[in-house]
Design an enzyme around this catalytic site. Structure first.
Site, PDB file in Angstrom:
ATOM      1  N   LYS A 167       0.717  -1.057  -0.052  1.00 46.84           N
ATOM      2  CA  LYS A 167      -0.265   0.027   0.208  1.00 46.84           C
ATOM      3  C   LYS A 167       0.588   1.471   0.062  1.00 46.84           C
ATOM      4  O   LYS A 167       0.785   2.144  -0.694  1.00 46.84           O
ATOM      5  CB  LYS A 167      -0.984  -0.264   1.218  1.00 46.84           C
ATOM      6  CG  LYS A 167      -2.297  -1.152   1.182  1.00 46.84           C
ATOM      7  CD  LYS A 167      -2.464  -0.857   2.515  1.00 46.84           C
ATOM      8  CE  LYS A 167      -4.028  -2.647   2.203  1.00 46.84           C
ATOM      9  NZ  LYS A 167      -4.892  -2.595   0.983  1.00 46.84           N
ATOM     10  N   GLU A 197      -4.324  -3.402  -6.335  1.00 44.01           N
ATOM     11  CA  GLU A 197      -2.974  -3.479  -5.684  1.00 44.01           C
ATOM     12  C   GLU A 197      -1.766  -4.228  -6.729  1.00 44.01           C
ATOM     13  O   GLU A 197      -2.255  -4.973  -7.708  1.00 44.01           O
ATOM     14  CB  GLU A 197      -3.267  -4.104  -4.271  1.00 44.01           C
ATOM     15  CG  GLU A 197      -3.584  -3.577  -3.641  1.00 44.01           C
ATOM     16  CD  GLU A 197      -3.561  -3.433  -2.221  1.00 44.01           C
ATOM     17  OE1 GLU A 197      -3.703  -2.672  -1.528  1.00 44.01           O
ATOM     18  OE2 GLU A 197      -3.972  -4.532  -1.968  1.00 44.01           O
ATOM     19  N   GLU A 215      -9.022  -4.647  -0.927  1.00 41.95           N
ATOM     20  CA  GLU A 215      -8.924  -5.893  -1.659  1.00 41.95           C
ATOM     21  C   GLU A 215      -9.432  -6.715  -0.441  1.00 41.95           C
ATOM     22  O   GLU A 215      -9.202  -6.940   0.297  1.00 41.95           O
ATOM     23  CB  GLU A 215      -7.268  -6.268  -1.362  1.00 41.95           C
ATOM     24  CG  GLU A 215      -6.636  -7.575  -2.158  1.00 41.95           C
ATOM     25  CD  GLU A 215      -6.583  -8.332  -1.818  1.00 41.95           C
ATOM     26  OE1 GLU A 215      -7.696  -8.773  -2.056  1.00 41.95           O
ATOM     27  OE2 GLU A 215      -5.726  -8.603  -0.878  1.00 41.95           O
ATOM     28  N   CYS A 227      -6.491 -15.131   1.229  1.00 44.91           N
ATOM     29  CA  CYS A 227      -7.861 -14.604   0.970  1.00 44.91           C
ATOM     30  C   CYS A 227      -7.465 -15.332  -0.477  1.00 44.91           C
ATOM     31  O   CYS A 227      -8.251 -15.479  -0.904  1.00 44.91           O
ATOM     32  CB  CYS A 227      -7.515 -12.791   0.265  1.00 44.91           C
ATOM     33  SG  CYS A 227      -6.154 -12.105   0.194  1.00 44.91           S
TER      34      CYS A 227
END
Length: 490
Positions: A162, A464, A252, A286
């Site tokens: 990030k 991202e 996300e 994830c």
């Protein structure tokens, strides 16, 4: 007695006390040890961080592109010099095996920062001719102060994913790590300062998402929020960010991703892929491919391959470099995963492997759950429909290509998908029909810095990594220049 000293907030280039005495414990999930007490930021601390970030951002954005690039490259060098130290701390805080954090978490985070450091001088606008006496040019300008809200499974890597494009574009970032795993993000803030980042350009506020996260998303002078976490929380973050000041967002979020094994696949490769798609990082990824679709006639053979590999997993103390499967990140999360396992049994899925908490010897002190494989699963089962975020694989059977594509897409999520086949025509044909933002053919899990990462449907908004992420931390200003006469209609 905590192992480490009190963990303070990081604002304006250094550690500072929070506005209250409230703290929370950082817990080692391998043994329940209290690693540190961590301060909880107050609403006043958020405002203090924003003011600091606004001041620092002006200095940062005024630097030349090469100056910013050099500072970010220096941060990369420091990250790599301290790789093992940071990996060891990440292992203590998350329970992830040191054999993983040493070679993945800091390494891949540094790679992303290096990638964006190299792109800083390439941020440029366009020149658009209108006529012989006039043209338009565009500028990509930083947004200003942005916020990052991280998840607990890859703390320092997510902070780098990030912050790297945000800082490269000339912004300042206020980052809130997960309350469960806060320690390495504070170390990252130290590294940025040591590398030469102006004070205030990367501030870290620790505390809960309900409080600190909400204050950040609602703050009127924060221009963008980049969030990683669950879908339900992501919806709240997005609603808060848009209703407060029409902030830009990157989300996300969660997934329940399909891995399709085709009938021509090498079963050893298919089993290896399924193992990586389910049990890496103790299943807390994830993008995991937790719905494994196998042709009916290959089910028994595939199950045997999986059972053989599960038996080889080296479960143990995550600080031991021989271990490749540690505890879950926290005791509350362990209870959540065990609840899903109980639900799977209750709804009729058959346990092929695992299915319980590990309690023998030293395991009893930690949040250890056995790698679990359910078979004889159906699409309506809870363990097939909902994201578990733990080491739980569900094996499903199918008959035709058309059927498996339809069932793979029959989910509210759309983060990842993959398949194993020797037929490349089929591979591309099927991948193009799968509703997922990140896809793999004959592999699973790699996310290079150049690869945009994000989901379809309720798995996220925006991307991202890759050039698109850098651009999304800028805004375009269009300027028309008139060199000829100007005629007014009045």
């Amino acid at each position: 007695m905590a192992r480490f000293e009190l963990q303070k907030l990081y604002i304006d280039g250094g550690y500072t006390d929070a506005g209250s005495d409230a703290t929370f414990d950082a817990i080692n999930p391998a043994n329940g040890e209290v690693l540190a007490q961590v301060q909880r930021a107050t609403k006043e601390d958020v405002e203090r961080a924003v003011v600091s970030a606004e001041k620092g951002q002006k200095i940062w954005a005024a630097m030349t592109a090469m100056e910013r690039s050099r500072i970010l490259r220096r941060a990369v060098e420091i990250l790599r010099e301290r790789n093992d130290e940071l990996a060891a701390l990440e292992t203590l805080d998350t329970g992830k095996a040191f054999s993983e954090t040493k070679y993945v978490d800091i390494v891949t985070g540094a790679d992303v920062l290096e990638y964006y450091a190299g792109l800083v001088p390439a941020i440029e606008g366009e020149q658009i001719p209108l006529r012989t006496t006039s043209f338009v040019y565009t500028r990509r300008e930083p947004l200003g102060v942005v916020a990052g809200i991280g998840a607990w499974n890859y703390p320092i890597q997510i902070a780098l994913w990030k912050s790297a494009p945000a800082l490269a574009a000339g912004n300042a970032m206020i980052f809130k790590p997960s309350e469960v795993t806060s320690l390495t993000t504070l170390k990252l803030a130290e590294i940025y300062t040591e590398a030469g980042l102006p004070d205030g350009v990367f501030n870290v506020l620790t505390g809960s998402g309900r409080e600190v996260g909400t204050w950040l998303t609602e703050h009127p002078r924060i221009e963008k929020v980049s969030f990683t976490g669950g879908t339900d929380t992501g919806k709240k973050v997005m609603a808060s960010a848009s209703s407060s000041s029409l902030k830009d967002v990157t989300m996300e979020l969660g997934g329940k991703s399909p891995l399709i094994i085709f009938d021509d696949a090498d079963l050893d490769r298919a089993a290896d892929t399924a193992m990586m798609a389910n049990f890496y990082s103790s299943g807390q990824v994830c993008t995991n491919g937790t719905r494994v679709f196998v042709p009916s006639h290959l089910k028994a053979a595939f199950e045997a391959k999986i059972a053989e590999r599960v038996a080889r997993i080296r479960i143990g103390n995550p600080e031991d470099e021989n271990t490749n499967f540690g505890p879950l990140v926290s005791f509350p999360h362990m209870e959540s995963v065990l609840g899903y396992i109980a639900k799977g049994k209750e709804e009729g899925a058959r346990v092929l492997c695992g299915g319980e908490r590990l309690t023998d010897g030293e395991f009893a002190k930690g949040a250890f759950v056995a790698p679990t494989v359910f078979t004889d699963c159906t699409d309506d089962m809870t363990i097939v429909r909902e994201e578990i975020f733990g080491p739980v694989m569900a094996i499903l059977t199918y008959e035709t290509e058309e059927e498996v594509i339809r069932r793979a897409n029959d989910t509210d999520f759309g983060l990842a998908a993959g398949l194993v086949t020797k037929d490349l025509n089929r591979a591309h044909r099927v991948i193009h029909q799968l509703e997922a933002g990140i896809c793999w053919i004959n592999a699973w899990g790699e996310s290079d810095a150049k690869m945009p990462v994000g989901g379809y449907k309720q798995s996220g908004v925006g991307r991202e990594n890759g050039i698109s992420s850098l651009n999304n931390f800028t805004r375009i200003k269009s300027v028309q220049v008139e060199l000829g006469d100007y005629a007014s209609v009045f």
